[in-house]
Design a protein around this motif. Sequence first.
Motif, mmCIF file in Angstrom:
data_model
loop_
_atom_site.group_PDB
_atom_site.id
_atom_site.type_symbol
_atom_site.label_atom_id
_atom_site.label_comp_id
_atom_site.label_asym_id
_atom_site.label_seq_id
_atom_site.Cartn_x
_atom_site.Cartn_y
_atom_site.Cartn_z
ATOM 1 N N LEU A 16 1.258 13.434 -0.372
ATOM 2 C CA LEU A 16 1.490 12.567 -1.534
ATOM 3 C C LEU A 16 2.648 11.611 -1.256
ATOM 4 O O LEU A 16 2.612 10.437 -1.634
ATOM 5 N N TYR A 17 3.687 12.118 -0.602
ATOM 6 C CA TYR A 17 4.810 11.248 -0.220
ATOM 7 C C TYR A 17 4.319 10.174 0.738
ATOM 8 O O TYR A 17 4.632 8.990 0.585
ATOM 9 N N ARG A 40 7.333 7.351 -9.008
ATOM 10 C CA ARG A 40 5.936 7.016 -8.712
ATOM 11 C C ARG A 40 5.043 8.245 -8.726
ATOM 12 O O ARG A 40 3.860 8.165 -9.037
ATOM 13 N N LEU A 41 5.620 9.385 -8.310
ATOM 14 C CA LEU A 41 4.809 10.582 -8.093
ATOM 15 C C LEU A 41 4.888 11.598 -9.228
ATOM 16 O O LEU A 41 4.139 12.564 -9.238
ATOM 17 N N GLY A 42 5.835 11.382 -10.152
ATOM 18 C CA GLY A 42 6.020 12.388 -11.184
ATOM 19 C C GLY A 42 6.592 13.678 -10.633
ATOM 20 O O GLY A 42 6.269 14.771 -11.089
ATOM 21 N N ASN B 175 -8.838 11.342 -11.392
ATOM 22 C CA ASN B 175 -8.587 10.126 -10.611
ATOM 23 C C ASN B 175 -9.016 10.291 -9.154
ATOM 24 O O ASN B 175 -8.445 11.085 -8.423
ATOM 25 N N TYR B 176 -10.013 9.511 -8.744
ATOM 26 C CA TYR B 176 -10.455 9.500 -7.347
ATOM 27 C C TYR B 176 -9.768 8.396 -6.549
ATOM 28 O O TYR B 176 -9.953 8.328 -5.331
ATOM 29 N N SER B 180 -1.096 7.790 -6.862
ATOM 30 C CA SER B 180 -0.606 8.585 -7.991
ATOM 31 C C SER B 180 -0.551 7.703 -9.235
ATOM 32 O O SER B 180 -0.174 6.546 -9.150
ATOM 33 N N LEU B 181 -0.919 8.256 -10.374
ATOM 34 C CA LEU B 181 -0.915 7.490 -11.615
ATOM 35 C C LEU B 181 0.115 8.056 -12.573
ATOM 36 O O LEU B 181 0.418 9.243 -12.536
ATOM 37 N N ASN B 182 0.642 7.193 -13.417
ATOM 38 C CA ASN B 182 1.548 7.628 -14.473
ATOM 39 C C ASN B 182 0.803 7.613 -15.800
ATOM 40 O O ASN B 182 0.208 6.606 -16.164
#
Lengths: 205, 205
Positions: A16-17, A40-42, B175-176, B180-182
Amino acid sequence: MTDKVIPDIVIGRLPLYLRALQRMIAEGRQVTSSQELGERLGISAAQIRKDLSQFGEFGKQGTGYNIEYLVEQLGKILKVDRDWDVAVVGAGDIGSAVARYRGFADRGYCVVTIYDNDPEKVGAQIGEFVVQDSADMVADIRKNGIKIAMITVPASHAQEVADQLIEAGVKAILNYAPVSLNVPAGVRLQHIDPAVHLQRMTYYL
Amino acid sequence: MTDKVIPDIVIGRLPLYLRALQRMIAEGRQVTSSQELGERLGISAAQIRKDLSQFGEFGKQGTGYNIEYLVEQLGKILKVDRDWDVAVVGAGDIGSAVARYRGFADRGYCVVTIYDNDPEKVGAQIGEFVVQDSADMVADIRKNGIKIAMITVPASHAQEVADQLIEAGVKAILNYAPVSLNVPAGVRLQHIDPAVHLQRMTYYL
């Protein structure tokens, strides 16, 4: 990098990073911070710093991380600083979509072949691939030293396919079939099942 | 079922239990044990008993679990004892595969519509669906009360689509897109990114 054992959960966050950092590069960015990455990643900035510190010193206090350098280092750690050949087994809708997916190329993977056992699918064209006969799978994979495979066959055949892949020398399986698989120690296994992901959210609705 | 807060990690395992139990039903089975379930799933029997005990008593000591009853109870807990309408946003390879996928029907979900913003895709037929114009998405989803959506657009558009879906009342997003989404509190989010799953394994090769 030392030989100490890093917890799986830490390894699980590194991709993810890496993904977020590669996106920053695409945006033309050069430097970032654990704070920005965390937003960005939560994920908390402290968690990110702690995770990265397991592998060494990647940033300087006050000046943040050089993004390209960190991408390079994470690529080395995750061993995606090279291209891994990947076999896809099952030429249905999911297998076809995965074989055509262009998002693997810059992330360390290259789909090189797709198999099916259906005579009507064998020989068909999917993107740049011609569907190969599953009967040749074990010999092909062994000959070509392929270590990674994606299973996109129906649930009823998935364990049998997994057993064959492992016999052929595959060490990492991404399973799209909606069934849990058993693999021996030394073989890595990950699952993608959209219905499971949906059910993990519906509980909260 | 009580009102106590169940850890997310427990909720996360329930869909795996449900999937394995549904498979047992398909095999004609009627009774199982935490031992057998654990062997199928690679989870300890003690863990399974502990997880299930959070929700009540589902089995009798010595006689095991009645599979159909447990499936029914897990379905109620996960709220998949009904059909949830699902919208798919993005009619590329993955969106098309997901829209055509027949595996959702008996697991609580029904894809009801697929959107795209590409004039060349709008109006096209995908399985039983005609691709709808994204311009109508927010109004449609709000009108029809759809609470669950899958995002299968490119990474560069995924956050914008997520924001629109949430504006329209969507509460759970799968989410595909490889980013990363907020999302605000109260909205559930899960990600599927095959490259991330592969990278989680390559480290160990």
